[in-house]
Design a protein around this motif. Structure first.
Motif, PDB file in Angstrom:
ATOM      1  N   PHE A 174      36.188  43.471  37.348  1.00 38.64           N
ATOM      2  CA  PHE A 174      37.570  43.955  37.361  1.00 38.64           C
ATOM      3  C   PHE A 174      37.870  44.747  36.085  1.00 38.64           C
ATOM      4  CE2 PHE A 174      37.264  39.945  39.675  1.00 38.64           C
ATOM      5  CZ  PHE A 174      37.766  40.306  40.902  1.00 38.64           C
ATOM      6  N   GLN A 445      44.940  45.620  48.298  1.00 42.04           N
ATOM      7  CA  GLN A 445      44.187  45.001  47.200  1.00 42.04           C
ATOM      8  C   GLN A 445      45.137  44.488  46.118  1.00 42.04           C
ATOM      9  OE1 GLN A 445      41.889  48.659  47.054  1.00 42.04           O
ATOM     10  NE2 GLN A 445      39.989  47.475  47.071  1.00 42.04           N
ATOM     11  N   ARG A 446      46.205  45.233  45.845  1.00 44.59           N
ATOM     12  CA  ARG A 446      47.220  44.756  44.894  1.00 44.59           C
ATOM     13  C   ARG A 446      47.818  43.442  45.380  1.00 44.59           C
ATOM     14  NH1 ARG A 446      52.911  45.836  44.456  1.00 44.59           N
ATOM     15  NH2 ARG A 446      52.738  45.409  46.704  1.00 44.59           N
ATOM     16  N   MET A 449      45.471  40.640  44.802  1.00 43.76           N
ATOM     17  CA  MET A 449      45.391  40.294  43.379  1.00 43.76           C
ATOM     18  C   MET A 449      46.598  39.459  42.955  1.00 43.76           C
ATOM     19  SD  MET A 449      43.824  40.564  40.394  1.00 43.76           S
ATOM     20  CE  MET A 449      42.677  41.953  40.403  1.00 43.76           C
ATOM     21  N   LEU A 453      46.528  35.640  41.617  1.00 40.01           N
ATOM     22  CA  LEU A 453      47.054  35.307  40.289  1.00 40.01           C
ATOM     23  C   LEU A 453      48.103  34.200  40.381  1.00 40.01           C
ATOM     24  CD1 LEU A 453      47.380  38.899  38.779  1.00 40.01           C
ATOM     25  CD2 LEU A 453      45.830  37.107  37.986  1.00 40.01           C
ATOM     26  N   TRP A 464      51.878  37.990  34.139  1.00 41.97           N
ATOM     27  CA  TRP A 464      51.267  39.255  34.540  1.00 41.97           C
ATOM     28  C   TRP A 464      52.335  40.196  35.092  1.00 41.97           C
ATOM     29  CZ3 TRP A 464      50.237  34.475  36.565  1.00 41.97           C
ATOM     30  CH2 TRP A 464      50.739  34.213  37.842  1.00 41.97           C
ATOM     31  N   LEU A 515      43.225  43.925  34.390  1.00 46.19           N
ATOM     32  CA  LEU A 515      42.451  43.731  35.613  1.00 46.19           C
ATOM     33  C   LEU A 515      42.644  44.944  36.514  1.00 46.19           C
ATOM     34  CD1 LEU A 515      43.477  40.041  36.438  1.00 46.19           C
ATOM     35  CD2 LEU A 515      41.283  40.785  35.486  1.00 46.19           C
ATOM     36  N   PHE A 517      42.137  46.261  40.367  1.00 49.99           N
ATOM     37  CA  PHE A 517      41.987  45.628  41.679  1.00 49.99           C
ATOM     38  C   PHE A 517      41.424  46.554  42.753  1.00 49.99           C
ATOM     39  CE2 PHE A 517      46.479  46.764  40.914  1.00 49.99           C
ATOM     40  CZ  PHE A 517      46.700  47.722  41.889  1.00 49.99           C
ATOM     41  N   SER A 520      37.503  46.112  44.462  1.00 51.49           N
ATOM     42  CA  SER A 520      37.086  44.799  44.946  1.00 51.49           C
ATOM     43  C   SER A 520      37.772  44.485  46.282  1.00 51.49           C
ATOM     44  CB  SER A 520      37.454  43.712  43.929  1.00 51.49           C
ATOM     45  OG  SER A 520      36.859  43.967  42.672  1.00 51.49           O
ATOM     46  N   ILE A 525      38.317  39.416  45.081  1.00 45.63           N
ATOM     47  CA  ILE A 525      39.447  39.160  44.187  1.00 45.63           C
ATOM     48  C   ILE A 525      39.733  37.671  44.117  1.00 45.63           C
ATOM     49  CG2 ILE A 525      41.942  39.465  43.936  1.00 45.63           C
ATOM     50  CD1 ILE A 525      41.528  42.334  45.035  1.00 45.63           C
ATOM     51  N   ASP A 526      39.746  36.996  45.262  1.00 46.67           N
ATOM     52  CA  ASP A 526      39.998  35.554  45.272  1.00 46.67           C
ATOM     53  C   ASP A 526      38.969  34.810  44.420  1.00 46.67           C
ATOM     54  OD1 ASP A 526      42.188  35.833  46.924  1.00 46.67           O
ATOM     55  OD2 ASP A 526      41.132  35.279  48.773  1.00 46.67           O
ATOM     56  N   ILE A 529      39.363  35.783  40.470  1.00 42.99           N
ATOM     57  CA  ILE A 529      40.530  35.202  39.796  1.00 42.99           C
ATOM     58  C   ILE A 529      40.387  33.681  39.701  1.00 42.99           C
ATOM     59  CG2 ILE A 529      43.031  34.980  39.825  1.00 42.99           C
ATOM     60  CD1 ILE A 529      41.867  37.795  39.157  1.00 42.99           C
TER      61      ILE A 529
END
Length: 542
Positions: A174, A445-446, A449, A453, A464, A515, A517, A520, A525-526, A529
């Motif tokens: 990332f 993807q955002r 993420m 998070l 974040w 990071l 995103f 990925s 991502i899972d 993180i």
């Protein structure tokens, strides 16, 4: 192995594992007494340790390592210890061959021994084994070369150094600021290449070209800016070899040694790299979730006015900023313009991510609000492909000729073939259908993420940003957790990020990290993180 006070004749500065109690007991047979200090003129990266005994002693597979930059703004925090000659020999034995010991200047004004990167030793840049205090004429006696003073402002990219650490197979990365290669329009590019080379522009596309850029491309940029409320002439558009070249040209034309320059805090690392060789005095302006802090900006400009040291310009990324992902709203943009107009402060507006919005486009650019006071940079890297190295600068007519002359001196012109291929791709509205597919991909993807998070980092106390476009999320770790120190542990756990410190011109927040995103999958991502949360919990004892 114990040393008496009279034996402690050496100062040793450690920024790494020699600060650990277990390493000190193993190496010296005692705990060392030290005080905080900083190494001046160096940048830190990471080294994978292959020596099993050293890994067993430190408990880490990656150790920090520093390389000289020669720039006073670069500092590495650590601890200075008093040790004996015998203990210094034990320290030498502990460090692997990739390190070499030199004397170096500390922020306190003292000199101390420090272990630096032996692999980067270059007699042209660092001729003396026992001292790393240099001036431009400190070269090897056998070398005919003399470095320019500004060469010491040219620093290695901290991000690219970190990316070397992440090349290990299986690492969920990332860290990079790369667009997703899945978005590159390969078929459209192939067809455009065939059209250019198969038509009347074939030979002109391979010939030298005008420095200003392809007229059709400059007209396209002007038309697009009009849609955003900025009325510009094609004659104001300079096609550059990536928008990074635009930053370089602006620095050459507008900055002198010790010229005041304002930037957001934090800001884009690549801009700092472009500006620093001109040796300006960079002043950071604090920012909040909405962007630039107007009270701080006004205070700084008032001080500058009283001292007669007006900044040359302020560098801003209003849309989905790198590294924080934040966006200036309409009111903040109007207020920034009002303050800058009041004090006569020009603006360099960098907008590589503006088309990557998710739910709604960002407000109109700063350029549309003050055409004569804003230099605007754009790029094709994020909406087509970065390998084309194609960007542009929109300049006020009074400034354009000098930027053009700097461009001519730098590379004559941006590759004409690349310009014609891009013009062929976009001429019939291709981006109107292509860019929405990028937005949809990055939006998903955002979302993945932010969900990861909230699930994994929420219980740790981390914070974040919530970007509404772009490619990045900015994280602030819990109290007491240093992102740079956390990175090798994260790599061992199978993921990588970029520590936030390199994005600050000064007063870095060691708890921050970036990071990305967009390269990925949600599943990656899972997992990434979750790995990050695990090392945070280990660092906090949670």
């Amino acid at each position: 192995m114990y040393a008496t006070k009279g034996d402690l004749v050496n100062l040793l500065f450690s920024y790494g594992t020699l600060q650990q109690d277990d390493v000190q007991r193993s190496t010296f047979g005692r705990l060392l007494l030290g005080r905080a200090d900083a190494l001046v003129g160096y940048a830190q990266t990471w080294l994978k340790i292959e020596d099993a005994q050293v890994v067993a002693t430190s408990g880490k597979t990656h150790h920090p390592i520093v390389r000289r930059t020669g720039h006073a703004n670069d500092r590495v925090s650590g601890t200075v210890f008093e040790i004996s000659d015998a203990e210094l020999a034990h320290a030498d034995a502990y460090e692997v061959a990739d390190y070499r010991r030199v004397r170096a200047d500390l922020a306190s004004g003292q000199q101390a021994w420090v272990y630096i990167d032996a692999r980067s030793h270059n007699p042209l840049l660092d001729p003396r084994q026992e001292s790393t205090t240099m001036n431009p004429n400190d070269l090897n006696s056998t070398s005919p070369w003399n470095l320019a003073e500004r060469a010491h402002g040219m620093n290695p990219s901290a991000i690219r150094e970190i990316l070397k650490v992440t090349e290990r197979p299986g690492i969920l990365n990332f860290a990079g600021g790369l667009p997703s290669p899945e978005t590159f329009p390969v078929d459209a590019m192939r067809a455009a290449c065939d059209a250019v080379l198969g038509g009347p522009a074939a030979r002109p596309s391979l010939q030298y070209a005008s420095s200003e850029g392809l007229p059709e491309l400059r007209q396209w940029v002007a038309n697009e800016m009009a849609k955003q409320g900025a009325q510009v002439s094609p004659d104001q558009v300079l096609i550059t070899t990536g928008s990074q070249q635009g930053l370089d040209l602006i620095a050459k034309v507008l900055l002198d040694k010790d010229s005041p320059l304002l930037v957001e805090s934090p800001t884009y690392l690549g801009a700092l790299q472009a500006f620093m060789p001109m040796q300006p005095k960079v002043v950071s302006i604090a920012s909040d979730s909405g962007g630039l802090s107007l009270p701080v900006l006004r205070e700084q400009l008032s001080k500058a006015e009283q001292s007669g040291q007006r900044p040359r310009f302020i560098y801003l990324l209003p849309n989905f900023q790198n590294p924080t992902g934040r966006t200036m709203d309409e009111q903040r943009r109007n207020d920034v313009i009002a303050v800058c107009r009041e004090f006569g402060l020009p603006i360099v507006e960098d907008n590589p991510y503006g088309e990557l919005w998710f739910d709604a486009p960002p407000p109109a650019p700063l350029l549309s609000r003050w055409p004569e006071g804003v230099l605007y940079l754009g790029s094709f890297s994020k909406i087509l492909a970065p390998g084309l190295r194609l960007g542009y600068v929109i300049a006020p007519p009074a400034l354009y000729p000098k930027l053009l002359q700097a461009k001519q001196a730098a590379d004559l012109h941006t590759p004409g073939f690349n310009q014609r291929v891009v013009a062929e791709v976009i001429k019939d509205g291709f981006l109107d259908t292509h860019v929405p597919t990028i937005r949809a991909r990055y939006h998903a993807q955002r979302d993945a993420m932010l969900a990861a998070l909230a699930r994994e980092l929420g219980p740790t106390g981390a914070e974040w940003t919530q970007p509404v476009g772009g490619m990045f999320v900015w994280v602030r770790l819990p109290e007491g957790v240093n992102a740079q120190a956390l990175l090798p542990k994260a790599v061992d756990a199978g993921m990588a990020f970029v520590p936030g410190a390199p994005f600050y011109a000064d007063h870095a927040d060691p708890r921050t990290l970036r990071l990305s995103f967009v390269t990925s999958t949600p599943e990656q991502i899972d997992r990434g993180i979750a790995a990050l949360a695990q090392v945070i919990r280990q660092a906090t004892g949670g």
